[in-house]
Design an enzyme around this catalytic site. Structure first.
Site, PDB file in Angstrom:
ATOM      1  N   ARG A 159       5.706  36.523 -26.616  1.00 12.61           N
ATOM      2  CA  ARG A 159       5.440  37.900 -27.067  1.00 12.61           C
ATOM      3  C   ARG A 159       3.966  38.104 -27.392  1.00 12.61           C
ATOM      4  NH1 ARG A 159       8.876  38.690 -31.983  1.00 12.61           N
ATOM      5  NH2 ARG A 159       8.500  36.463 -32.068  1.00 12.61           N
ATOM      6  N   ASN A 163      11.996  39.894 -29.057  1.00 13.34           N
ATOM      7  CA  ASN A 163      13.032  38.921 -28.730  1.00 13.34           C
ATOM      8  C   ASN A 163      14.388  39.587 -28.886  1.00 13.34           C
ATOM      9  OD1 ASN A 163      11.226  36.835 -28.296  1.00 13.34           O
ATOM     10  ND2 ASN A 163      11.490  35.941 -30.319  1.00 13.34           N
TER      11      ASN A 163
END
Length: 92
Positions: free
Chosen positions: A18, A36
């Site tokens: 990320r 996520n």
């Protein structure tokens, strides 16, 4: 302006995916979000000029994090996505 949803499958959680995705988005002037998901995938919304989005998709598919491994991405164009002011990292 192109708007896409991307669901990234592979070893993409707990490996800096990320964070690195946000760096790539910021570099390309892409807005949206990355998070996520409970099923182990990573969800991305991305909005920007078509050429920038295409470059962004290529970089995501190649994995922006050297510790991650992308198996495949489900990519859907979605004109209903909200245009955000920046690219953010969120949590489920």
């Amino acid at each position: 302006m192109k708007k896409v949803r991307i669901i990234v499958h592979g070893r993409v959680q707990g490996v800096g995916f990320r964070f690195m995705t946000k760096l790539v988005a910021d570099e390309l002037g892409i807005t949206g979000l990355v998070r996520n998901e409970p099923d182990g995938t990573v969800y991305i919304e991305a909005t920007g000029p078509t050429t920038s989005i295409d470059r962004f998709i290529n970089k995501v598919q190649a994995s922006p994090s050297p510790s991650a491994h992308v198996d495949y991405c489900d990519i859907t164009e979605d004109d209903s996505l909200t245009v955000r002011k920046k690219f953010g990292v969120t949590y489920y």
